[in-house]
Design a protein around this motif. Structure first.
Motif, short mmCIF file in Angstrom:
data_model
loop_
_atom_site.label_atom_id
_atom_site.label_comp_id
_atom_site.label_asym_id
_atom_site.label_seq_id
_atom_site.Cartn_x
_atom_site.Cartn_y
_atom_site.Cartn_z
N ARG A 154 0.83 -1.20 0.00
CA ARG A 154 0.00 0.00 0.00
C ARG A 154 0.87 1.26 0.00
O ARG A 154 0.60 2.22 -0.72
CB ARG A 154 -0.92 -0.01 1.22
N ARG A 155 1.91 1.23 0.79
CA ARG A 155 2.83 2.37 0.88
C ARG A 155 3.52 2.60 -0.46
O ARG A 155 3.63 3.74 -0.93
CB ARG A 155 3.86 2.09 1.99
N GLU A 205 1.08 4.16 -2.85
CA GLU A 205 0.86 5.58 -2.57
C GLU A 205 2.00 6.44 -3.10
O GLU A 205 1.77 7.50 -3.68
CB GLU A 205 0.69 5.80 -1.06
N VAL A 206 3.21 5.98 -2.90
CA VAL A 206 4.38 6.72 -3.40
C VAL A 206 4.35 6.77 -4.92
O VAL A 206 4.62 7.81 -5.53
CB VAL A 206 5.69 6.08 -2.88
N ALA A 207 4.00 5.66 -5.56
CA ALA A 207 3.93 5.62 -7.02
C ALA A 207 2.87 6.58 -7.54
O ALA A 207 3.08 7.28 -8.53
CB ALA A 207 3.65 4.20 -7.49
N VAL A 208 1.73 6.64 -6.87
CA VAL A 208 0.66 7.55 -7.29
C VAL A 208 1.12 8.99 -7.16
O VAL A 208 0.89 9.82 -8.05
CB VAL A 208 -0.62 7.28 -6.46
#
Length: 66
Positions: free
Chosen positions: A3-4, A7-10
């Motif tokens: 999930r982390r 989020e960073v990729a987004v």
């Protein structure tokens, strides 16, 4: 953890899509400033005193013994 990473990729994708370049008017102002600076530099270099100094430097360099 996944999930982390997601989020960073987004967030990275969102930043990379943002317009970070210059617009046409900024390019135009940059070109005008560069041309103005070039003209000022040309006037300084071709002035009498600077021209004489540059010529004397070139003459010394060409007449130097090796």
């Amino acid at each position: 953890m996944r999930r982390r990473i997601r989020e960073v990729a987004v967030r990275l994708r969102a930043r990379s899509r943002a317009d970070a370049g210059m617009v046409t008017s900024e390019y135009a102002m940059g070109i005008i400033a560069a041309v103005g600076f070039a003209l000022l530099l040309y006037e300084v270099v071709t002035s009498g005193q600077v021209r004489e100094e540059l010529q004397s430097i070139v003459k010394k360099a060409l007449s130097a013994r090796m």
